[in-house]
Design an enzyme around this catalytic site. Structure first.
Site, PDB file in Angstrom:
ATOM      1  CG  HIS A  20      -2.116  -0.984   0.944  1.00  0.00           C
ATOM      2  ND1 HIS A  20      -3.221  -0.653   0.203  1.00  0.00           N
ATOM      3  CD2 HIS A  20      -2.268  -2.275   1.318  1.00  0.00           C
ATOM      4  CE1 HIS A  20      -4.029  -1.707   0.153  1.00  0.00           C
ATOM      5  NE2 HIS A  20      -3.463  -2.706   0.805  1.00  0.00           N
ATOM      6  CG  ASP A  22       1.175   0.277  -5.620  1.00  0.00           C
ATOM      7  OD1 ASP A  22       0.335   0.596  -4.740  1.00  0.00           O
ATOM      8  OD2 ASP A  22       0.960  -0.605  -6.485  1.00  0.00           O
ATOM      9  CB  SER A 106      -0.312 -10.187  -9.727  1.00  0.00           C
ATOM     10  OG  SER A 106      -0.153  -9.198  -8.757  1.00  0.00           O
ATOM     11  CB  SER A 107      -4.439 -14.419 -11.369  1.00  0.00           C
ATOM     12  OG  SER A 107      -5.539 -13.861 -10.680  1.00  0.00           O
ATOM     13  CG  ASP A 148      -0.169  -6.016  -8.464  1.00  0.00           C
ATOM     14  OD1 ASP A 148       0.680  -5.868  -7.557  1.00  0.00           O
ATOM     15  OD2 ASP A 148      -1.392  -6.047  -8.260  1.00  0.00           O
TER      16      ASP A 148
HETATM   17  C1  GLA Z   1      -2.837  -4.650  -4.956  1.00  0.00           C
HETATM   18  C2  GLA Z   1      -2.685  -3.550  -6.002  1.00  0.00           C
HETATM   19  C3  GLA Z   1      -1.280  -2.978  -5.979  1.00  0.00           C
HETATM   20  C4  GLA Z   1      -0.868  -2.566  -4.581  1.00  0.00           C
HETATM   21  C5  GLA Z   1      -1.166  -3.676  -3.580  1.00  0.00           C
HETATM   22  C6  GLA Z   1      -0.920  -3.242  -2.153  1.00  0.00           C
HETATM   23  O1  GLA Z   1      -2.023  -5.727  -5.286  1.00  0.00           O
HETATM   24  O2  GLA Z   1      -2.963  -4.048  -7.291  1.00  0.00           O
HETATM   25  O3  GLA Z   1      -1.198  -1.884  -6.873  1.00  0.00           O
HETATM   26  O4  GLA Z   1      -1.488  -1.364  -4.194  1.00  0.00           O
HETATM   27  O5  GLA Z   1      -2.499  -4.142  -3.673  1.00  0.00           O
HETATM   28  O6  GLA Z   1       0.427  -3.032  -1.933  1.00  0.00           O
END
Ligand code: GLA
Length: 338
Positions: A20, A22, A106-107, A148
């Protein structure tokens, strides 16, 4: 013209630290993992993809402009990439994935990046990640950051990536040979409808008061009178420092120090950022009590998903040992393509 079959592969990612941060231009340190979404395809006049995990195909016109209404839901990611990219030709083919869906690995970003490469994106990591981030926003409405997509576009075998989400520089950091990184899936989650967007807004509110969080200090955050906004800001500011310290510890092979920072990160997410859950806390507590585990934390957007642990080889036998792999790529044409 020969319409040769091609294949594109995009890995998932696990975030080691920097959660949290980015979307306020902070620091993150994710790593691509040895699980992939793959698309085998040929050129076509539409975008027509079947998926081994979905009952209905994605069937999208190449000039699609309204991706958020497309059915079935998974096709929105495909449609949103097309809407951002405006490709000249489409593809038909099939999608398979070994990245667990809805686990915070991150699929969806891997699917976006794979589709963009299959549609002919030139694979320059930053513009590719920016395009796919915009696609994610259009497909889901969740105002996520760039971590991601950039991790998946820029991954490097054997390395985690220290990413500055303000200037989008990516510095690979070698993972020491004696470190094992283990992921444990705890519970399914989706960021759609979660408090993720509220956290983004709370960080924006803190920035209205004290300026960019990426350059603020913890002392700066203490001037915020609203306790919730103050706690959110304190997490982000302290997390950025933990990323710097973690990168230094990993580079120096100091796994005990790196693990301690992961534990601090988890506590900050639990107490100040409120993105953990009792099940995630219990899993982290169990992991850090296990001999040979240097540290563990929730990973990804939170409200469920996975935990990640840094440990000695074999310390968590029931977890998935993940290894860092190269980022997404279109595989070279087979000989028949020439
Ligand atoms: C998800 C979002 C990212 C990032 C994370 C938390 O994965 O897609 O952009 O904010 O949460 O770090």
């Amino acid at each position: 013209m020969m319409n040769t079959e091609r294949r594109v592969s995009a890995p998932g990612r696990v975030n080691l630290i920097g959660e949290h941060t980015d979307y306020t231009g902070g620091l993150v340190m994710p790593m691509t993992i040895d699980r992939w979404t793959r698309i085998t395809f040929r050129e076509h006049d539409r975008i027509l993809l079947t998926s081994a995990d979905e009952a209905e195909p994605a069937d999208v016109a190449i000039d699609c402009t309204e991706p958020s209404a497309v059915q079935p839901a998974w096709a929105r990611f495909v449609a949103a990439v097309a809407a951002e990219m405006r490709p000249r030709t489409g593809i038909r083919g099939s999608v398979t994935t070994s990245i667990p869906i809805g686990a915070g690995l991150s699929s969806s970003a891997a699917l976006e990046v794979a589709v963009a490469l299959a549609l002919g994106h030139d694979a320059d990591p930053v513009p590719l990640a920016q395009l796919c981030r915009r696609a994610e926003h259009r497909a889901t409405g969740v105002p996520s950051g760039i971590m991601d997509q950039l991790a998946i576009a820029a991954g490097r075998a054997g390395h985690a990536l220290l990413i500055d989400c303000h200037d989008l520089t990516v510095a690979p950091v070698a993972i020491p040979e004696h470190a094992e990184i283990v992921v444990r899936f705890i519970v399914h989650r989706t960021l759609v409808g979660s408090p993720y967007a509220e956290r983004v807004a709370q960080c924006a509110a803190a920035e209205q008061l004290i300026g960019p969080l990426r350059s603020a200090t913890v002392t700066d955050t203490s001037s915020i009178t609203d306790p919730t906004t103050r706690a959110r800001a304190r997490h982000v500011v302290s997390e950025n420092q933990r990323v710097r310290d973690f990168a230094a510890a990993i580079s120096g092979g100091d796994l005990a120090a790196a693990g301690a920072l992961m534990i601090e990160s988890h506590r900050s997410l639990r107490d100040d950022f409120a993105t953990s859950s009792p099940a995630m806390d219990a899993a982290v507590d169990e992991a850090i009590r296990t001999p040979g585990v240097h540290g563990a934390r929730m990973t990804g957007g939170g409200f469920g998903g996975c935990i990640v642990a840094l440990c000695e080889p074999g310390a968590i036998p029931d977890g998935w040992v993940v290894t860092p792999v190269d980022g997404a790529r279109l595989e070279p044409s087979p000989d028949t393509a020439t």
